[in-house]
Scaffold this active site. Structure first.
Site, PDB file in Angstrom:
ATOM      1  N   ASP A 268      39.573  30.197  37.385  1.00  0.00           N
ATOM      2  CA  ASP A 268      41.059  30.463  36.725  1.00  0.00           C
ATOM      3  C   ASP A 268      41.724  29.190  36.269  1.00  0.00           C
ATOM      4  O   ASP A 268      41.391  28.050  36.458  1.00  0.00           O
ATOM      5  CB  ASP A 268      42.035  30.980  38.055  1.00  0.00           C
ATOM      6  CG  ASP A 268      41.679  32.362  38.449  1.00  0.00           C
ATOM      7  OD1 ASP A 268      41.111  33.154  37.704  1.00  0.00           O
ATOM      8  OD2 ASP A 268      42.354  32.597  39.379  1.00  0.00           O
ATOM      9  N   ARG A 321      39.295  40.921  33.468  1.00  0.00           N
ATOM     10  CA  ARG A 321      39.635  39.498  33.374  1.00  0.00           C
ATOM     11  C   ARG A 321      38.775  38.524  32.853  1.00  0.00           C
ATOM     12  O   ARG A 321      38.014  37.657  33.455  1.00  0.00           O
ATOM     13  CB  ARG A 321      40.279  39.197  34.615  1.00  0.00           C
ATOM     14  CG  ARG A 321      41.288  39.841  35.229  1.00  0.00           C
ATOM     15  CD  ARG A 321      41.843  39.307  36.535  1.00  0.00           C
ATOM     16  NE  ARG A 321      42.994  39.967  37.243  1.00  0.00           N
ATOM     17  CZ  ARG A 321      43.655  39.433  38.475  1.00  0.00           C
ATOM     18  NH1 ARG A 321      43.295  38.473  38.992  1.00  0.00           N
ATOM     19  NH2 ARG A 321      44.337  40.471  38.790  1.00  0.00           N
TER      20      ARG A 321
END
Length: 447
Positions: A268, A321
């Protein structure tokens, strides 16, 4: 500089045009943690090539290339890794991982199980009994003694799992099999970091939280990503492999009719992070893969930041994602997205709040059971540029296919900017061959 486009004539052109990592032949020296380690032929002092994505903007990304001999370390367990970070501070440093580092381990580096963190009477059986929807209900999140015990236990694991990387660091694997298992590398509020040639596996949460109010049926929510770039700038992440290793969520039991999910993300980039290049990595066999921006309400922190380049990465058998973008000015080119038969596939690119995604010259290899209209997923009203992408060998207008197949989620074209920081752009038909051959741990030339 304008991007250069190579044409599909011969494999030799692919190899000549691909922008592979540069190496400076400066011999590294160990500091005495271990006997003389295997060498990576100077790649420890490699710096991000000029013009290679957003991490090359507004200065350069050099990591620990300027390290003096006393700030070069070779480590093989968590304690040694943390000690090396603390010893060098913000001075330029090169830290070489030789072998396997376990995040969940004792002082000697021996792996430990979740029971070693259990505190205040916590056990999973007791937790399940306390918050069974048949008795607890589905209207309130867990609270009380057993939730407090879960939180205390989770706090103990967090202290072991999270490992913080300081500024001016090159963290690099030695040889072809360097691995970090069960640790979450935190690049938080620092600058000038390089991470290369490491397999990051199975950063699992021993103590997921049950939330009966999450969605219609409730969900188990877990912490920890394999790698997090948080509020940091000038970060180059190159030739790594990210996965759940031998502990995939798909093999986990179900409690309260929901999957007991022990993993969060793989990699992330969040909370004001900026100027990041991720190149030649493999991200595979996972659910929630990569967030760029973690909240729709983070505009004050994230606007004008989250400038990220993703190129020549392999995204394989991922549910979602890859990435999901909020606010970021993201350039994604020459990546290969693969969804094989029998895998779980939700979408690749998530279009989120105020995102400005440019997705060009990528290749998608999708099994016939998957809908090409779902390569893109609209979460918020934002525009994107998606040009010259190929799906199963055919040039495909991703926006047009999405809008035709998902009429309730119409996307508009035009990210409003044109990427300039690109190197070695190849024709999308060559991307599967090139990326599958060259991406991931152990595949840096000279490693």
């Amino acid at each position: 500089m304008p991007a250069r486009m190579c044409h599909a004539r011969a494999i030799v052109l692919v190899m000549g045009c691909a922008s592979l990592a540069l190496a400076v032949s400066v011999p590294a020296q160990a500091t005495g943690h271990h006997p003389a380690p295997r060498h990576n032929n100077g790649i420890e002092r490699a710096v991000l090539p000029k013009g290679d994505g957003w991490a090359a903007a507004e200065g350069s990304t050099t990591g620990g290339a300027a390290a003096t001999p006393d700030h070069i370390y070779t480590v093989s367990n968590r304690a040694e890794l943390v000690a090396a970070f603390e010893d060098a501070g913000d001075a330029p440093k090169i830290i070489r991982i030789d072998g396997t580092v376990h995040g969940n381990s004792d002082a000697d580096g021996t792996p430990i199980g979740c029971e070693e963190y259990e505190s205040d009477g916590y056990t999973l059986d007791k937790y399940l009994a306390a918050y069974d929807p048949a008795t607890w209900g589905r209207e309130e999140v867990p609270s009380g003694p057993m939730e407090d015990a879960r939180l205390a236990s989770a706090k103990l694991q967090k202290a072991a799992v999270n490992v913080y990387v300081p500024s001016n660091t090159t963290l690099i694997g030695v040889g072809r099999d360097a691995t970090v298992v069960g640790a979450s590398l935190q690049i938080q509020d620092v600058s000038n970091v390089i991470v290369r040639n490491i397999a990051f596996e199975d950063t699992y949460d021993c103590f997921p939280q049950w939330d009966p109010t999450d969605g219609d049926t409730g969900h188990w929510n877990s912490e920890y990503d394999n790698l997090v770039v948080y509020g940091s700038d000038h970060v180059w992440v190159d030739h790594n492999t990210f996965s759940d290793g031998d502990h995939p969520d798909a093999d986990q039991p179900r409690y309260f009719d929901e999957l007991y999910q022990q993993h969060d993300g793989l990699f992330d980039i969040v909370k004001g992070a900026d100027l990041v290049t991720a190149s030649w990595n493999v991200l595979k066999d996972h659910d929630k893969t990569m967030l760029i921006g973690n909240s729709d309400g983070a505009g004050d922190t994230d606007r004008g930041k989250l400038r990220v380049t993703l190129h020549h990465n392999l995204f394989k058998d991922l549910n979602e994602r890859a990435p999901r973008v909020r606010f970021g000015q993201v350039d994604s080119y020459n990546n290969h997205f693969v969804a094989t038969r029998g895998s779980v596939y939700g979408y690749s690119y998530g279009i989120g709040a105020e995102s400005r995604l440019v997705a060009e010259h990528n290749a998608f290899t999708l099994a016939g059971e998957f809908d090409q209209a779902k390569i893109l997923k609209k979460w918020s009203e934002s525009s994107l540029t998606a040009a010259d992408n190929y799906v199963n060998g055919r040039r495909t207008d991703l926006v047009a296919v999405h809008n035709a197949g998902v009429p309730e989620e119409q996307l508009t074209e035009g990210a409003g900017w044109t990427p300039a920081l690109r190197t070695g752009v190849v024709h999308p038909l060559l991307v599967p061959l090139l990326v599958d051959l060259k991406a991931g741990v152990g595949r840096i030339p000279g490693a």
